[in-house]
Scaffold this active site. Structure first.
Site, PDB file in Angstrom:
ATOM      1  CG  HIS A   2      -2.016  -0.946   0.942  1.00 15.19           C
ATOM      2  ND1 HIS A   2      -3.364  -1.172   2.251  1.00 15.19           N
ATOM      3  CD2 HIS A   2      -2.043  -2.389   0.013  1.00 15.19           C
ATOM      4  CE1 HIS A   2      -3.671  -2.036   1.865  1.00 15.19           C
ATOM      5  NE2 HIS A   2      -3.335  -2.862   0.461  1.00 15.19           N
TER       6      HIS A   2
ATOM      7  CD  GLU B  70      -2.187   3.958   2.806  1.00 18.01           C
ATOM      8  OE1 GLU B  70      -3.462   4.586   3.035  1.00 18.01           O
ATOM      9  OE2 GLU B  70      -2.280   2.838   2.222  1.00 18.01           O
TER      10      GLU B  70
ATOM     11  CB  CYS C 115      -6.971  -0.787   5.147  1.00 18.19           C
ATOM     12  SG  CYS C 115      -4.770  -1.484   4.760  1.00 18.19           S
TER      13      CYS C 115
ATOM     14  CB  CYS D 108      -2.430   1.962   5.994  1.00 15.34           C
ATOM     15  SG  CYS D 108      -1.662   0.962   4.508  1.00 15.34           S
TER      16      CYS D 108
END
Length: 153
Positions: free
Chosen positions: A78, A80, A106, A109
């Site tokens: 991801h 992040e 999510c 993260c």
């Protein structure tokens, strides 16, 4: 000409970062800022040195996995995660920083963001993960919607 405020400025940069994504489902960009200075960026995509999903196809699509489920069944990291990894690789402290993300984080993260010492998360576009929002609230991390739809990135 209207000069953008800091939040708008950083979110605009985050949308440009998202354009580097190689994910076939959702292009996400992330930016970590501290004291109005950009520390690092990240976008979602396959690990360094491996083929991009845009080349080999989407494993999640092939397996008919809905968005928001079975995160471990994905080649990509991801945005992040990549931003936090970039900070670690270059020895940059992000503790006390602010995250700007083109999509609400999510749960995976969210946990990383909390442990990294981030104090605020500005995002655009909703991602249906109530547990992530709950974790932010419990950890005292401000989750702030900027109200625009990130799906356009």
């Amino acid at each position: 000409m209207t000069r953008p405020g800091w939040h708008e400025y950083f979110m605009e940069i985050t949308r440009v970062v998202a354009k580097r994504s190689t994910c076939l489902r959702r292009q996400v960009g992330a930016l970590i800022v501290k004291e109005q200075r950009i520390l690092c960026t990240g976008y979602n995509g396959a690990p360094a040195g491996t083929p991009h999903c845009s080349v080999v196809g989407c494993l999640r699509d092939k397996m008919n996995i809905p968005s928001g489920e079975r995160h471990e069944l994905c080649r990509g990291l991801h945005a992040e995660q990549n931003a936090i990894i970039q900070a670690a690789l270059h020895g940059v402290s992000i503790e006390g920083g602010v995250f700007y993300i083109t999509c609400q984080p999510c749960i995976m993260c969210a946990k990383m963001i909390c442990n990294a010492g981030i104090k605020e998360v500005y995002f655009q576009g909703n991602y249906p993960d109530q547990l992530a929002a709950d974790i932010f609230q419990e950890a005292g991390v401000k989750l702030i919607s900027m109200g625009e739809d990130a799906e356009r990135t």
